[in-house]
Design an enzyme around this catalytic site. Structure first.
Site, PDB file in Angstrom:
ATOM      1  N   HIS A 160       0.869  -0.478  -0.008  1.00  0.00           N
ATOM      2  CA  HIS A 160      -0.249  -0.045   0.439  1.00  0.00           C
ATOM      3  C   HIS A 160       1.120   1.234   0.548  1.00  0.00           C
ATOM      4  CE1 HIS A 160      -3.794   1.936   1.795  1.00  0.00           C
ATOM      5  NE2 HIS A 160      -3.134   2.744   0.500  1.00  0.00           N
ATOM      6  N   GLU A 169      -2.375  -1.914  -3.251  1.00  0.00           N
ATOM      7  CA  GLU A 169      -3.503  -0.978  -2.564  1.00  0.00           C
ATOM      8  C   GLU A 169      -3.626   1.046  -2.255  1.00  0.00           C
ATOM      9  OE1 GLU A 169      -4.082  -1.620   1.738  1.00  0.00           O
ATOM     10  OE2 GLU A 169      -5.179  -4.458   0.327  1.00  0.00           O
ATOM     11  N   HIS A 185      -7.973  -6.032   7.201  1.00  0.00           N
ATOM     12  CA  HIS A 185      -7.840  -5.113   7.594  1.00  0.00           C
ATOM     13  C   HIS A 185      -7.974  -5.388   8.953  1.00  0.00           C
ATOM     14  CE1 HIS A 185      -6.837  -0.982   8.261  1.00  0.00           C
ATOM     15  NE2 HIS A 185      -6.971  -1.188   9.430  1.00  0.00           N
TER      16      HIS A 185
HETATM   17  C1  LIG Z   1      -6.718  -0.861   2.831  1.00  0.00           C
HETATM   18  C2  LIG Z   1      -6.113  -2.036   3.904  1.00  0.00           C
HETATM   19  O1  LIG Z   1      -6.892  -2.122   5.014  1.00  0.00           O
HETATM   20  C3  LIG Z   1      -4.625  -1.750   4.225  1.00  0.00           C
HETATM   21  O2  LIG Z   1      -3.736  -1.632   3.294  1.00  0.00           O
HETATM   22  C4  LIG Z   1      -4.234  -1.217   5.547  1.00  0.00           C
HETATM   23  O3  LIG Z   1      -4.694   0.183   5.208  1.00  0.00           O
HETATM   24  C5  LIG Z   1      -2.937  -1.947   6.165  1.00  0.00           C
HETATM   25  O4  LIG Z   1      -2.282  -0.118   5.645  1.00  0.00           O
HETATM   26  P1  LIG Z   1      -1.139   0.680   6.903  1.00  0.00           P
HETATM   27  O5  LIG Z   1      -0.225  -0.489   6.308  1.00  0.00           O
HETATM   28  O6  LIG Z   1      -0.641   1.961   5.956  1.00  0.00           O
HETATM   29  O7  LIG Z   1      -1.737   0.830   7.918  1.00  0.00           O
HETATM   30  N1  LIG Z   2      -6.246  -4.180   2.623  1.00  0.00           N
HETATM   31  C1  LIG Z   2      -5.840  -5.170   4.194  1.00  0.00           C
HETATM   32  C2  LIG Z   2      -4.353  -4.924   4.363  1.00  0.00           C
HETATM   33  O1  LIG Z   2      -3.537  -5.163   3.021  1.00  0.00           O
HETATM   34  C3  LIG Z   2      -3.276  -5.270   5.194  1.00  0.00           C
HETATM   35  O2  LIG Z   2      -4.958  -4.386   6.215  1.00  0.00           O
HETATM   36  P1  LIG Z   2      -4.208  -5.440   7.775  1.00  0.00           P
HETATM   37  O3  LIG Z   2      -3.112  -6.590   8.165  1.00  0.00           O
HETATM   38  O4  LIG Z   2      -2.507  -4.606   8.713  1.00  0.00           O
HETATM   39  O5  LIG Z   2      -4.678  -4.153   8.551  1.00  0.00           O
END
Ligand SMILES: CC(=O)[C@@H](O)[C@H](O)COP(=O)(O)O
Ligand SMILES: NCC(=O)COP(=O)(O)O
Length: 240
Positions: free
Chosen positions: A43, A70, A190
């Protein structure tokens, strides 16, 4: 079996904290695939607080499974993903200053915007997913964006799981059934973790993929990355 895409953002967080290349994010991307993950998720946020744009190009070259990128579809993000052409792009409505993702798309008020972005991504052969809450109206409208998939934002499930799992899962079961009926496939992510994942996977129909990062990488600090990935995968085998 529901597929596990490992989000390696937090490997990059540790790396960036000292400014060097330890831990090596590229090695982590290679290793999570070797250890059995079905995909790698990143992301890249506008401030590059963890995953940097250059990481994305480097990781693309070593992907043997699936690559899921993402992010918010800014012009810079769209330029990146059209250049990298991952297997999947998950569109997230995060503002640049967001500490993490905290809501899904309003697919009613953002319908034409999402239709345009998704149309662009499909021209590049990229599978699309949109990050979404369980609001039935948003789920129904997701199909009108022409997205291939939705990713159910599972923080509300995770935060309610311990107190009342059945209450926490109910809106997600409804959302999955609505999405499936609309012809949209289902991802989720998430705050999923070793405690809440098995129940989620057993209860959610038509679930194709979960992307997990924060908890998984944190678990790996104690258990090791290979063992941790195996533990998460074991929780994703549906009991027939
Ligand atoms: C969309 C989602 O849920 C993940 O991409 C989450 O936002 C992780 O992002 P961070 O690792 O920056 O918290
Ligand atoms: N889309 C969710 C993700 O990539 C990871 O979320 P998290 O496990 O770091 O909360």
């Amino acid at each position: 079996m529901t597929k596990l895409s490992v989000n390696i953002n937090k490997i990059a967080t540790i790396r960036n904290s000292r400014g060097g290349n330890t831990p090596d994010v590229l090695k982590a991307a290679i290793d999570v695939q070797e250890f059995g993950a079905h995909g790698v998720t990143v992301h890249p946020r506008p401030d590059e607080r963890h995953i940097k744009y250059k990481d994305v190009y480097e990781i693309r070259r070593i992907i043997k499974t699936e690559f899921n990128i993402e992010g918010y579809p800014s012009p810079k993000f769209m330029e990146l993903v059209k250049s990298v052409r991952p297997h999947q792009v998950t569109l997230v409505p995060d503002p640049p200053e967001a500490i993490t993702s905290s809501s899904g798309w309003d697919t009613i008020n953002n319908l034409s915007f999402l239709q345009d972005i998704i149309g662009e991504l499909k021209e590049y052969g990229i599978r699309t997913s949109i990050f979404i809450d369980t609001n039935p109206d948003f789920i129904v409208n997701a199909a009108k964006t022409n997205t291939d998939r939705v990713e159910l934002y599972t923080e509300p499930y995770a935060s309610g799981f311990e107190k009342d799992p059945e209450k926490a899962i109910a809106p997600f079961v409804e959302a999955a059934n609505i999405a499936n009926k609309s012809g949209v496939s289902i991802n989720a992510g998430h705050d999923l973790n070793l405690q809440n994942l098995k129940f989620f996977n057993e209860k959610i129909p038509f679930l194709k993929e979960v992307s997990i990062g924060h908890a998984l990488i944190s678990d790996a600090l104690y258990l090791g990355l290979e063992r941790t990935i195996s533990m998460y995968k074991e929780l994703l085998v549906k009991n027939k």
